[in-house]
Motif scaffolding. Sequence first.
Motif, PDB file in Angstrom:
ATOM      1  N   LEU A  28       0.781  18.194  -3.763  1.00 45.15           N
ATOM      2  CA  LEU A  28       0.886  17.127  -2.768  1.00 45.15           C
ATOM      3  C   LEU A  28      -0.369  17.036  -1.905  1.00 45.15           C
ATOM      4  CD1 LEU A  28       4.595  17.714  -1.723  1.00 45.15           C
ATOM      5  CD2 LEU A  28       3.705  15.756  -3.008  1.00 45.15           C
ATOM      6  N   LEU A  29      -0.973  18.174  -1.600  1.00 43.84           N
ATOM      7  CA  LEU A  29      -2.172  18.170  -0.760  1.00 43.84           C
ATOM      8  C   LEU A  29      -3.423  17.761  -1.530  1.00 43.84           C
ATOM      9  CD1 LEU A  29      -1.661  21.306   1.530  1.00 43.84           C
ATOM     10  CD2 LEU A  29      -1.123  18.916   1.971  1.00 43.84           C
ATOM     11  N   MET A  30      -3.313  17.587  -2.848  1.00 43.44           N
ATOM     12  CA  MET A  30      -4.437  17.013  -3.606  1.00 43.44           C
ATOM     13  C   MET A  30      -4.789  15.631  -3.089  1.00 43.44           C
ATOM     14  SD  MET A  30      -4.052  17.919  -7.654  1.00 43.44           S
ATOM     15  CE  MET A  30      -2.685  16.783  -7.833  1.00 43.44           C
ATOM     16  N   SER A  31      -3.857  14.999  -2.404  1.00 44.58           N
ATOM     17  CA  SER A  31      -4.081  13.653  -1.896  1.00 44.58           C
ATOM     18  C   SER A  31      -5.273  13.587  -0.954  1.00 44.58           C
ATOM     19  CB  SER A  31      -2.825  13.150  -1.166  1.00 44.58           C
ATOM     20  OG  SER A  31      -1.705  13.143  -2.034  1.00 44.58           O
ATOM     21  N   THR A  32      -5.603  14.705  -0.292  1.00 40.77           N
ATOM     22  CA  THR A  32      -6.750  14.690   0.619  1.00 40.77           C
ATOM     23  C   THR A  32      -8.059  14.437  -0.114  1.00 40.77           C
ATOM     24  OG1 THR A  32      -6.997  17.098   0.466  1.00 40.77           O
ATOM     25  CG2 THR A  32      -5.594  16.248   2.223  1.00 40.77           C
ATOM     26  N   ALA A  33      -8.114  14.784  -1.403  1.00 39.25           N
ATOM     27  CA  ALA A  33      -9.302  14.498  -2.215  1.00 39.25           C
ATOM     28  C   ALA A  33      -9.186  13.137  -2.893  1.00 39.25           C
ATOM     29  CB  ALA A  33      -9.495  15.587  -3.269  1.00 39.25           C
ATOM     30  N   LEU A  34      -7.988  12.807  -3.382  1.00 40.02           N
ATOM     31  CA  LEU A  34      -7.803  11.571  -4.143  1.00 40.02           C
ATOM     32  C   LEU A  34      -7.962  10.325  -3.285  1.00 40.02           C
ATOM     33  CD1 LEU A  34      -4.678  12.677  -6.215  1.00 40.02           C
ATOM     34  CD2 LEU A  34      -7.035  12.540  -7.030  1.00 40.02           C
ATOM     35  N   VAL A  35      -7.704  10.426  -1.983  1.00 41.72           N
ATOM     36  CA  VAL A  35      -7.687   9.245  -1.125  1.00 41.72           C
ATOM     37  C   VAL A  35      -9.089   8.797  -0.717  1.00 41.72           C
ATOM     38  CG1 VAL A  35      -7.566  10.430   1.115  1.00 41.72           C
ATOM     39  CG2 VAL A  35      -6.388   8.236   0.802  1.00 41.72           C
ATOM     40  N   ALA A  36     -10.080   9.683  -0.809  1.00 43.88           N
ATOM     41  CA  ALA A  36     -11.415   9.390  -0.283  1.00 43.88           C
ATOM     42  C   ALA A  36     -12.038   8.105  -0.841  1.00 43.88           C
ATOM     43  CB  ALA A  36     -12.342  10.581  -0.528  1.00 43.88           C
ATOM     44  N   PRO A  37     -12.006   7.847  -2.167  1.00 40.96           N
ATOM     45  CA  PRO A  37     -12.628   6.606  -2.668  1.00 40.96           C
ATOM     46  C   PRO A  37     -12.022   5.339  -2.073  1.00 40.96           C
ATOM     47  CG  PRO A  37     -12.190   8.130  -4.468  1.00 40.96           C
ATOM     48  CD  PRO A  37     -11.502   8.683  -3.263  1.00 40.96           C
ATOM     49  N   TYR A  38     -10.764   5.392  -1.679  1.00 41.05           N
ATOM     50  CA  TYR A  38     -10.113   4.190  -1.150  1.00 41.05           C
ATOM     51  C   TYR A  38     -10.557   3.894   0.280  1.00 41.05           C
ATOM     52  CZ  TYR A  38      -7.377   4.431  -5.360  1.00 41.05           C
ATOM     53  OH  TYR A  38      -7.013   4.456  -6.690  1.00 41.05           O
ATOM     54  N   TYR A  39     -10.896   4.931   1.032  1.00 40.39           N
ATOM     55  CA  TYR A  39     -11.521   4.691   2.328  1.00 40.39           C
ATOM     56  C   TYR A  39     -12.874   4.002   2.142  1.00 40.39           C
ATOM     57  CZ  TYR A  39      -8.171   7.577   4.937  1.00 40.39           C
ATOM     58  OH  TYR A  39      -7.039   8.080   5.539  1.00 40.39           O
ATOM     59  N   VAL A  40     -13.598   4.408   1.103  1.00 40.81           N
ATOM     60  CA  VAL A  40     -14.895   3.783   0.825  1.00 40.81           C
ATOM     61  C   VAL A  40     -14.714   2.310   0.466  1.00 40.81           C
ATOM     62  CG1 VAL A  40     -16.915   3.826  -0.697  1.00 40.81           C
ATOM     63  CG2 VAL A  40     -15.895   5.977   0.097  1.00 40.81           C
TER      64      VAL A  40
END
Length: 437
Positions: free
Chosen positions: A264-276
Motif C-alpha cells: 500500500l505504501l508503494m503509492s508514495t512512489a507511484l503517485v509522483a508522475p501524476y503530480y508532474v
Amino acid sequence: MFESKSESERGWLARLTDNDEDARICKDIPDDQCHQAVGNRRRLILAQLATALAELMMNAKTVLPWLFQAVGAPLWLIGWLVPIRESGSMLPQLLLGARVRLMPLRKRAWLWGAGLQAGCLVLMAMTAWLWSGWLAGVLLLLLLALMSLARGLCSIASKDVLGKTIPKQERGKVTGAGASLAGGAGLIFGLLLTIPDSLPLWGYVLILLTAAAIWGLGIWCYSGIQELPGATEGGVNGWQYALASLKLVKQDPAFGRFLLVRTLLMSTALVAPYYVLVAQDYNGGIQVLGGMVIAQGLAQFISSWLWGKLADVSSLRVLQLAGLIAAVLGLVVCFHLALEDRVPAGYFALVIFILSVAHAGVRVGRKTFLVDLAGGDKRTDYVAVSNTLMGVLLLLAGALSMLLGLLSALAVILVFSLLTLLGVWLAQGLPNVQDDS
C-alpha cells in the motif's frame, strides 16, 4: 610504495577519495589487489557519478512524464513509468544473480548493462524525434523496460566489484562520495532547466543523448578498474529460492502484514508522475520541471539521514509518519486544486519536495523494519520473498494506474493517497521491532 604529495599538488578528486593511511592497509581484499585500491576508488566514484547523473536526467518520476507529454503519449501509458522502472530492475536480480556468479570478472556484467542502457537512451532519443502519440509512448516504455533489466544487471555486478576491489572500511566512502557528487551535478541540471521558458522536442532529445554520453564516460571509467578473477561457485537461482520461501508469509503473520503495508505504501512512489502531469496542466513552463528536479534532490539529501536516525528508534513509526505525510499531502492538493484554478510559483516544487521527503522515510523505514524483523539467517529469505512479491505487485499497480489514468491525474493522486492512508492504519498491527522487551 607511494610517493607523497603536498595538499596543493593533489587534485580535488584525490583529496576527496584518497586515504594515504588506509590505502596501505587493505582489509578483506587480496594482497595482489591492494596496490590498485586508490585507482579503483577513483574510477568507481566517477562511474557512480556518471550513473547517478544519467539516471537523474531521465528520472521516471519527473523528467520522463514531461517527455511523454511532449510526444503526446496518452495519460494511461504514463502510469506504467514507475512500475516498469522499479520492477524491471528488481526481478532480474533474482533471475540473473546465478549467471553473474559464473563470471570470474564481474565488471564485464556491469559494462554490458551500462552499454545496453546507453544504447536504449539513444534509441529513446530517436523514438521521441521520429514518432508521437501512443506509438511513441509504447516504444519508450519498451525501451525503459529494457533499460530496467540492464539496471538490474549493473546492480548485481556493482556490489560484487565493490567488495572485490575496495577494502571493507573504504566502501562506504566510495558510495557516499559518488552520491554526493551526483547530487551536486543534479542540482546544476535542475538549475539549467529553469533557464528557458519552454523546451522544444529537440531539447528532450538532447537531454537523452547527453545522458547516453554520460553513460559512455561511466563505461570508460569502469573499464579501467583492476579486478582479479573471483570465485564462480555457490550461485543459487534467486527466483526459485524466493518461491520456495513463500511459506514464510503464512508462518510469520507479522511478515505477511508488513508485505501488505509495504504494498500500500508503494503509492508514495507511484503517485509522483501524476503530480508532474498536474503541474504541467497548471503551468507548462519547463522552469516548473527544473524546480521539481531541484526539490527532489534537496529532499533526498536533507531527509535520508534524519529518517535513518528516527528509524533506529522506531522504524514502524517512521513508516507511519512518512506515509501519513504523503497521504495528507495528496488529499490537500486534490482539495486545493479542486477549488483553485491558479497556483503560486514554486507550488509544485514544494509538493515534490514534501513527497520526496515522505518517500525517503518510507524507504528507510521499510528497509530498517524488515532487517530488524528477520533474525539472523532469516534475513536472506525475507528479503528474497519481499523483493519477488514487490516486483510482481508493481506491475499490478501499473495496471491500476492505467485504469485510473483514464479518468484524470487528480483522480490517481486521490486514490493513491487513500491507499497510503490505509497502509498507515494497517501498520498499527505491526510490532515495534526496535523494542527489545
